[in-house]
Design a protein around this motif. Structure first.
Motif, PDB file in Angstrom:
ATOM      1  N   ARG A  64       0.727  -1.599   0.109  1.00 18.57           N
ATOM      2  CA  ARG A  64      -0.282  -0.072  -0.354  1.00 18.57           C
ATOM      3  C   ARG A  64       0.387   1.299  -0.033  1.00 18.57           C
ATOM      4  NH1 ARG A  64      -0.784   5.181   2.140  1.00 18.57           N
ATOM      5  NH2 ARG A  64      -2.529   5.785   2.571  1.00 18.57           N
ATOM      6  N   PHE A  65       1.653   1.174   1.106  1.00 23.07           N
ATOM      7  CA  PHE A  65       2.527   2.757   0.674  1.00 23.07           C
ATOM      8  C   PHE A  65       3.765   2.628  -0.428  1.00 23.07           C
ATOM      9  CE2 PHE A  65       6.737   4.388   2.063  1.00 23.07           C
ATOM     10  CZ  PHE A  65       6.566   5.923   2.855  1.00 23.07           C
ATOM     11  N   GLN A  66       4.025   1.914  -1.379  1.00 22.94           N
ATOM     12  CA  GLN A  66       4.323   1.828  -2.771  1.00 22.94           C
ATOM     13  C   GLN A  66       3.419   2.158  -3.610  1.00 22.94           C
ATOM     14  OE1 GLN A  66       8.198   1.399  -3.274  1.00 22.94           O
ATOM     15  NE2 GLN A  66       7.840   0.099  -5.002  1.00 22.94           N
ATOM     16  N   SER A  67       2.615   1.929  -4.051  1.00 18.08           N
ATOM     17  CA  SER A  67       1.317   1.910  -4.240  1.00 18.08           C
ATOM     18  C   SER A  67       1.227   3.758  -4.424  1.00 18.08           C
ATOM     19  CB  SER A  67       0.073   1.156  -4.474  1.00 18.08           C
ATOM     20  OG  SER A  67      -0.922   1.578  -5.259  1.00 18.08           O
ATOM     21  N   ASP A  68       1.094   3.557  -3.138  1.00 18.78           N
ATOM     22  CA  ASP A  68       0.448   5.417  -2.919  1.00 18.78           C
ATOM     23  C   ASP A  68       1.433   6.421  -3.434  1.00 18.78           C
ATOM     24  OD1 ASP A  68      -1.541   7.631  -1.568  1.00 18.78           O
ATOM     25  OD2 ASP A  68       0.042   7.393  -0.362  1.00 18.78           O
ATOM     26  N   SER A  69       2.701   5.915  -2.966  1.00 19.02           N
ATOM     27  CA  SER A  69       4.266   6.976  -3.837  1.00 19.02           C
ATOM     28  C   SER A  69       4.224   6.800  -4.661  1.00 19.02           C
ATOM     29  CB  SER A  69       5.164   6.186  -2.798  1.00 19.02           C
ATOM     30  OG  SER A  69       6.125   6.724  -3.371  1.00 19.02           O
ATOM     31  N   LEU A  70       3.716   5.377  -5.456  1.00 16.66           N
ATOM     32  CA  LEU A  70       3.860   6.010  -7.079  1.00 16.66           C
ATOM     33  C   LEU A  70       2.523   6.749  -7.267  1.00 16.66           C
ATOM     34  CD1 LEU A  70       4.114   1.935  -8.089  1.00 16.66           C
ATOM     35  CD2 LEU A  70       5.632   3.902  -8.678  1.00 16.66           C
ATOM     36  N   THR A  72       1.541   9.295  -5.996  1.00 22.57           N
ATOM     37  CA  THR A  72       1.931  10.511  -5.678  1.00 22.57           C
ATOM     38  C   THR A  72       3.035  11.168  -6.733  1.00 22.57           C
ATOM     39  OG1 THR A  72       2.106  10.484  -3.809  1.00 22.57           O
ATOM     40  CG2 THR A  72       3.248  12.037  -4.142  1.00 22.57           C
ATOM     41  N   GLN A  73       3.433  10.479  -6.502  1.00 22.28           N
ATOM     42  CA  GLN A  73       4.689  10.531  -8.410  1.00 22.28           C
ATOM     43  C   GLN A  73       4.231  10.656  -9.303  1.00 22.28           C
ATOM     44  OE1 GLN A  73       8.130   7.811  -9.057  1.00 22.28           O
ATOM     45  NE2 GLN A  73       7.281   7.039  -6.645  1.00 22.28           N
ATOM     46  N   VAL A  74       2.870  10.182 -10.557  1.00 26.24           N
ATOM     47  CA  VAL A  74       1.787  10.129 -10.677  1.00 26.24           C
ATOM     48  C   VAL A  74       1.386  11.527 -11.131  1.00 26.24           C
ATOM     49  CG1 VAL A  74      -0.075   9.030 -12.177  1.00 26.24           C
ATOM     50  CG2 VAL A  74       1.923   7.640 -11.551  1.00 26.24           C
ATOM     51  N   CYS A  75       1.341  11.857  -9.807  1.00 30.87           N
ATOM     52  CA  CYS A  75       0.200  13.379  -9.739  1.00 30.87           C
ATOM     53  C   CYS A  75       0.886  14.493  -9.754  1.00 30.87           C
ATOM     54  CB  CYS A  75      -0.435  13.451  -7.908  1.00 30.87           C
ATOM     55  SG  CYS A  75      -0.895  15.052  -7.766  1.00 30.87           S
ATOM     56  N   ASN A 145       8.778  -4.401  -8.778  1.00 33.44           N
ATOM     57  CA  ASN A 145       8.992  -5.470  -7.294  1.00 33.44           C
ATOM     58  C   ASN A 145       7.494  -5.386  -6.532  1.00 33.44           C
ATOM     59  OD1 ASN A 145      11.597  -5.651  -6.870  1.00 33.44           O
ATOM     60  ND2 ASN A 145      12.133  -3.501  -6.087  1.00 33.44           N
ATOM     61  N   MET A 146       6.403  -3.803  -6.841  1.00 33.05           N
ATOM     62  CA  MET A 146       5.974  -4.080  -6.217  1.00 33.05           C
ATOM     63  C   MET A 146       3.835  -5.343  -6.838  1.00 33.05           C
ATOM     64  SD  MET A 146       1.937  -0.939  -5.636  1.00 33.05           S
ATOM     65  CE  MET A 146       2.521  -0.847  -7.745  1.00 33.05           C
ATOM     66  N   GLN A 147       4.897  -5.421  -8.175  1.00 37.20           N
ATOM     67  CA  GLN A 147       3.718  -6.709  -8.923  1.00 37.20           C
ATOM     68  C   GLN A 147       4.245  -7.109  -8.247  1.00 37.20           C
ATOM     69  OE1 GLN A 147       4.659  -6.325 -12.880  1.00 37.20           O
ATOM     70  NE2 GLN A 147       2.449  -8.021 -13.435  1.00 37.20           N
ATOM     71  N   HIS A 148       5.372  -8.225  -7.998  1.00 33.45           N
ATOM     72  CA  HIS A 148       6.205  -9.382  -7.711  1.00 33.45           C
ATOM     73  C   HIS A 148       5.181  -9.401  -5.745  1.00 33.45           C
ATOM     74  CE1 HIS A 148       8.141 -10.573 -10.962  1.00 33.45           C
ATOM     75  NE2 HIS A 148       9.255 -10.048 -10.613  1.00 33.45           N
ATOM     76  N   ALA A 149       5.571  -8.409  -5.053  1.00 34.70           N
ATOM     77  CA  ALA A 149       5.118  -8.632  -3.736  1.00 34.70           C
ATOM     78  C   ALA A 149       3.163  -8.998  -3.471  1.00 34.70           C
ATOM     79  CB  ALA A 149       4.947  -7.229  -3.009  1.00 34.70           C
ATOM     80  N   PHE A 196      -6.042   6.227 -12.507  1.00 36.60           N
ATOM     81  CA  PHE A 196      -6.920   5.481 -11.954  1.00 36.60           C
ATOM     82  C   PHE A 196      -6.504   4.253 -11.345  1.00 36.60           C
ATOM     83  CE2 PHE A 196     -10.240   7.762 -14.760  1.00 36.60           C
ATOM     84  CZ  PHE A 196     -10.634   8.574 -13.563  1.00 36.60           C
ATOM     85  N   ILE A 197      -5.373   3.470 -11.734  1.00 37.61           N
ATOM     86  CA  ILE A 197      -5.246   1.888 -11.762  1.00 37.61           C
ATOM     87  C   ILE A 197      -4.456   2.140 -10.222  1.00 37.61           C
ATOM     88  CG2 ILE A 197      -3.760   0.181 -12.012  1.00 37.61           C
ATOM     89  CD1 ILE A 197      -4.153   0.561 -15.010  1.00 37.61           C
ATOM     90  N   LEU A 198      -3.536   3.256  -9.574  1.00 39.01           N
ATOM     91  CA  LEU A 198      -3.024   3.626  -8.808  1.00 39.01           C
ATOM     92  C   LEU A 198      -3.882   3.787  -7.732  1.00 39.01           C
ATOM     93  CD1 LEU A 198       0.467   4.688 -10.107  1.00 39.01           C
ATOM     94  CD2 LEU A 198       0.144   2.615  -9.039  1.00 39.01           C
ATOM     95  N   ARG A 199      -4.530   4.350  -7.670  1.00 37.66           N
ATOM     96  CA  ARG A 199      -5.472   5.571  -6.851  1.00 37.66           C
ATOM     97  C   ARG A 199      -6.621   4.031  -6.999  1.00 37.66           C
ATOM     98  NH1 ARG A 199     -11.105   8.983  -8.524  1.00 37.66           N
ATOM     99  NH2 ARG A 199     -11.332   6.587  -8.933  1.00 37.66           N
ATOM    100  N   ASP A 200      -6.909   2.848  -7.099  1.00 40.10           N
ATOM    101  CA  ASP A 200      -8.053   2.083  -7.000  1.00 40.10           C
ATOM    102  C   ASP A 200      -7.202   1.181  -5.822  1.00 40.10           C
ATOM    103  OD1 ASP A 200      -9.997   3.952  -7.580  1.00 40.10           O
ATOM    104  OD2 ASP A 200     -10.216   2.480  -9.217  1.00 40.10           O
ATOM    105  N   PHE A 201      -5.544   1.390  -6.846  1.00 34.01           N
ATOM    106  CA  PHE A 201      -5.304  -0.222  -5.838  1.00 34.01           C
ATOM    107  C   PHE A 201      -4.784   0.353  -4.870  1.00 34.01           C
ATOM    108  CE2 PHE A 201      -0.998  -2.552  -5.614  1.00 34.01           C
ATOM    109  CZ  PHE A 201      -1.731  -3.946  -5.109  1.00 34.01           C
ATOM    110  N   THR A 202      -4.281   1.843  -4.577  1.00 33.97           N
ATOM    111  CA  THR A 202      -4.350   2.108  -3.407  1.00 33.97           C
ATOM    112  C   THR A 202      -5.395   1.710  -2.065  1.00 33.97           C
ATOM    113  OG1 THR A 202      -2.309   3.994  -4.307  1.00 33.97           O
ATOM    114  CG2 THR A 202      -3.390   3.877  -1.706  1.00 33.97           C
TER     115      THR A 202
END
Length: 218
Positions: A64-70, A72-75, A145-149, A196-202
């Motif tokens: 979740r931390f990784q997804s939220d970080s990504l 933010t980077q997209v934003c 890394n996030m995908q594998h996790a 959208f993907i990263l927002r919903d995945f988070t």
């Protein structure tokens, strides 16, 4: 500033690498590459491995931390933040979501039903994360890394289920069709899709964290 960001990424990569230890809880048939699912799920409760919910919680928190970080980077990179996307909510992606009917809320909690939805949802997100990895330049290693996790977490949660026969991934053809359809969109639409993907995945991971914490504390 840049060195601080790189240092943060290195720490995240190290932490996510620790999730590989979760595979020690999963028989080899369950730890398969993306797109391949074991055809021999274990249903015998005595044969299922003991899973530490503290480990599951840590794994979910890190993802979740990784997804939220990504996100933010997209934003920052594409100037596509949550508040700017509300008017564009009709994206047609049909991403997995956890609702009250899935038995993951404390008021009507059902561990088997909830964990089945979680595992199915995590598997469904894998090709979407693969699309993000391919299309969001400069962060391939971080997203991989996030995908594998995410795959490891889905495998372990699947092993907790008494009946995992309904938990499946998209087959390779379905994944290929999905990835091709997403890639054919115009550049602006692809950027919006990543957001959208990263927002919903988070959000999905946040609900997983609450569900696992509820099981751990009950």
């Amino acid at each position: 500033m840049l060195s601080g960001r790189n240092s943060s990424h290195d720490v995240l990569h190290t932490l996510l690498a620790l999730l590989v230890s979760l595979t020690s809880l999963v028989p080899p048939t369950a730890a398969l590459p993306l797109g391949v699912v074991s055809q021999d799920p274990t249903t015998d409760s005595e044969a299922r491995p003991a899973v530490g919910f503290a480990d599951l919680l840590l794994a979910a928190q890190l993802i979740r931390f990784q997804s939220d970080s990504l996100k933010t980077q997209v934003c920052d990179k594409y100037l596509m933040c949550d508040s700017d996307m509300e008017i564009l909510s009709h994206n047609g992606l049909h991403l997995p979501k956890i609702t009250k009917e899935d038995g993951c809320y404390a008021s009507d909690f059902n561990k088997e039903k909830c964990f089945q939805k979680i595992s199915i949802g995590l598997y469904m997100y894998l090709p979407y994360l693969h699309f993000v990895q391919n299309d969001f330049g400069g962060e391939e290693k971080q997203i991989k890394n996030m995908q594998h996790a995410t795959k490891h977490l889905a495998d372990v949660i699947k092993m907790v289920l008494k009946d995992a026969s309904g938990v499946k991934q998209m087959d390779k053809n379905e994944q290929q069709i999905l990835l091709e359809s997403l890639s054919l969109n115009q550049e602006w639409t692809r950027k919006l899709t990543i957001s959208f993907i990263l927002r919903d995945f988070t959000s999905f991971m946040e609900k997983i964290i609450r569900a696992v914490r509820y099981v751990q504390n009950s």
